[in-house]
Design a protein around this motif. Structure first.
Motif, PDB file in Angstrom:
ATOM      1  N   UNK A   9      53.188  92.140  54.548  1.00 38.32           N
ATOM      2  CA  UNK A   9      51.948  91.486  54.113  1.00 38.32           C
ATOM      3  C   UNK A   9      52.217  90.481  52.990  1.00 38.32           C
ATOM      4  N   UNK A  10      51.326  89.526  52.886  1.00 40.73           N
ATOM      5  CA  UNK A  10      51.458  88.461  51.886  1.00 40.73           C
ATOM      6  C   UNK A  10      51.554  88.998  50.460  1.00 40.73           C
ATOM      7  N   UNK A  11      50.745  89.971  50.059  1.00 40.60           N
ATOM      8  CA  UNK A  11      50.859  90.463  48.678  1.00 40.60           C
ATOM      9  C   UNK A  11      52.241  91.036  48.355  1.00 40.60           C
ATOM     10  N   UNK A  12      52.857  91.714  49.321  1.00 42.42           N
ATOM     11  CA  UNK A  12      54.192  92.254  49.101  1.00 42.42           C
ATOM     12  C   UNK A  12      55.196  91.131  48.889  1.00 42.42           C
ATOM     13  N   UNK A  13      55.098  90.086  49.698  1.00 43.53           N
ATOM     14  CA  UNK A  13      56.005  88.942  49.561  1.00 43.53           C
ATOM     15  C   UNK A  13      55.845  88.289  48.193  1.00 43.53           C
ATOM     16  N   UNK A  14      54.592  88.078  47.787  1.00 42.19           N
ATOM     17  CA  UNK A  14      54.341  87.442  46.491  1.00 42.19           C
ATOM     18  C   UNK A  14      54.865  88.302  45.338  1.00 42.19           C
ATOM     19  N   UNK A  15      54.657  89.609  45.428  1.00 44.90           N
ATOM     20  CA  UNK A  15      55.124  90.495  44.368  1.00 44.90           C
ATOM     21  C   UNK A  15      56.644  90.465  44.260  1.00 44.90           C
ATOM     22  N   UNK A  16      57.320  90.474  45.409  1.00 47.00           N
ATOM     23  CA  UNK A  16      58.782  90.434  45.404  1.00 47.00           C
ATOM     24  C   UNK A  16      59.291  89.129  44.800  1.00 47.00           C
ATOM     25  N   UNK A  17      58.683  88.012  45.174  1.00 46.92           N
ATOM     26  CA  UNK A  17      59.111  86.711  44.652  1.00 46.92           C
ATOM     27  C   UNK A  17      58.813  86.611  43.154  1.00 46.92           C
ATOM     28  N   UNK A  43      62.056  83.946  51.307  1.00 47.44           N
ATOM     29  CA  UNK A  43      60.708  83.999  50.731  1.00 47.44           C
ATOM     30  C   UNK A  43      60.652  83.205  49.430  1.00 47.44           C
ATOM     31  N   UNK A  44      61.695  83.316  48.627  1.00 47.10           N
ATOM     32  CA  UNK A  44      61.731  82.598  47.347  1.00 47.10           C
ATOM     33  C   UNK A  44      61.721  81.091  47.586  1.00 47.10           C
ATOM     34  N   UNK A  45      62.528  80.620  48.544  1.00 50.03           N
ATOM     35  CA  UNK A  45      62.560  79.178  48.860  1.00 50.03           C
ATOM     36  C   UNK A  45      61.196  78.698  49.354  1.00 50.03           C
ATOM     37  N   UNK A  46      60.567  79.489  50.223  1.00 52.79           N
ATOM     38  CA  UNK A  46      59.243  79.120  50.732  1.00 52.79           C
ATOM     39  C   UNK A  46      58.240  79.015  49.591  1.00 52.79           C
ATOM     40  N   UNK A  47      58.291  79.959  48.679  1.00 51.07           N
ATOM     41  CA  UNK A  47      57.347  79.955  47.557  1.00 51.07           C
ATOM     42  C   UNK A  47      57.600  78.760  46.646  1.00 51.07           C
ATOM     43  N   UNK A  53      50.500  77.902  48.923  1.00 48.58           N
ATOM     44  CA  UNK A  53      50.316  77.775  50.371  1.00 48.58           C
ATOM     45  C   UNK A  53      51.414  78.484  51.155  1.00 48.58           C
ATOM     46  N   UNK A  54      52.368  79.106  50.461  1.00 46.50           N
ATOM     47  CA  UNK A  54      53.437  79.832  51.145  1.00 46.50           C
ATOM     48  C   UNK A  54      52.863  81.092  51.787  1.00 46.50           C
ATOM     49  N   UNK A  55      53.544  81.574  52.789  1.00 46.40           N
ATOM     50  CA  UNK A  55      53.180  82.805  53.494  1.00 46.40           C
ATOM     51  C   UNK A  55      51.780  82.727  54.105  1.00 46.40           C
ATOM     52  N   UNK A  57      50.730  83.472  57.101  1.00 49.16           N
ATOM     53  CA  UNK A  57      50.390  84.588  57.979  1.00 49.16           C
ATOM     54  C   UNK A  57      50.038  84.132  59.375  1.00 49.16           C
ATOM     55  N   UNK A  58      49.600  85.052  60.199  1.00 49.92           N
ATOM     56  CA  UNK A  58      49.281  84.769  61.595  1.00 49.92           C
ATOM     57  C   UNK A  58      47.913  84.102  61.691  1.00 49.92           C
ATOM     58  N   UNK A  59      47.895  82.928  62.328  1.00 50.92           N
ATOM     59  CA  UNK A  59      46.631  82.251  62.551  1.00 50.92           C
ATOM     60  C   UNK A  59      46.129  81.423  61.392  1.00 50.92           C
ATOM     61  N   UNK A  60      46.686  81.587  60.231  1.00 48.36           N
ATOM     62  CA  UNK A  60      46.251  80.786  59.091  1.00 48.36           C
ATOM     63  C   UNK A  60      47.013  79.469  59.090  1.00 48.36           C
ATOM     64  N   UNK A  61      46.346  78.434  58.665  1.00 52.40           N
ATOM     65  CA  UNK A  61      46.997  77.139  58.605  1.00 52.40           C
ATOM     66  C   UNK A  61      46.950  76.630  57.186  1.00 52.40           C
ATOM     67  N   UNK A  62      47.889  75.758  56.901  1.00 53.44           N
ATOM     68  CA  UNK A  62      47.958  75.175  55.571  1.00 53.44           C
ATOM     69  C   UNK A  62      46.930  74.074  55.424  1.00 53.44           C
ATOM     70  N   UNK A  63      46.658  73.663  54.214  1.00 52.26           N
ATOM     71  CA  UNK A  63      45.619  72.714  53.837  1.00 52.26           C
ATOM     72  C   UNK A  63      45.314  71.600  54.813  1.00 52.26           C
TER      73      UNK A  63
END
Length: 97
Positions: A9-17, A43-47, A53-55, A57-63
Motif C-alpha cells: 500500500x501507498x502509506x507503507x511505501x511512503x513510510x519506508x522512503x 521507491x526512493x527514486x520514484x519519490x 505524485x509518486x505511487x 496505485x491501480x487506476x489512479x492517474x497523475x495530475x
C-alpha cells in the motif's frame, strides 16, 4: 511453481522512503519491512522524481494525465449530446402531413 506478486500500500511505501530520507540505512529499512533493497531503492527514486505524485496505485492517474482523461470524457459526452440534438432538430423540423 508460480510466484505471487506482492503489492504494497501507498502509506507503507511512503513510510519506508521517509525513514530512508531521515537517515536510516537502506539495508535496515529493507529488513524491517521485509522487502529487497532494490525495491526500496526504486521507491526512493520514484519519490524523489515525482514527490507527492509518486505511487499512484491501480487506476489512479497523475495530475496532467487525469485532467486529460477528464477533458476527453467531457468532449465525448458533449459530442454525443450535439449529435442527438442534430437528429432531434432534423426530426422536428420536417413538415407534418
Amino acid at each position: 511453481m508460480t510466484q505471487i506478486r506482492r503489492t504494497f500500500p501507498e502509506p507503507l511505501k511512503r513510510e519506508a522512503v521517509e525513514q530512508i530520507l531521515a537517515g536510516t540505512p537502506l539495508r535496515h529499512v529493507a529488513q524491517a519491512f521485509g522487502i529487497t533493497e532494490g525495491l526500496l531503492g526504486k521507491w526512493k527514486r520514484q519519490f524523489l522524481l515525482k514527490g507527492m505524485d509518486a505511487f499512484p496505485g491501480h487506476g489512479k492517474q497523475l495530475g496532467e494525465a487525469a485532467e486529460l482523461k477528464r477533458l476527453r470524457d467531457d468532449l465525448a459526452r458533449v459530442t454525443m449530446e450535439r449529435d442527438v440534438l442534430k437528429k432531434a432538430l432534423a426530426i422536428f423540423s420536417q413538415p407534418t402531413k
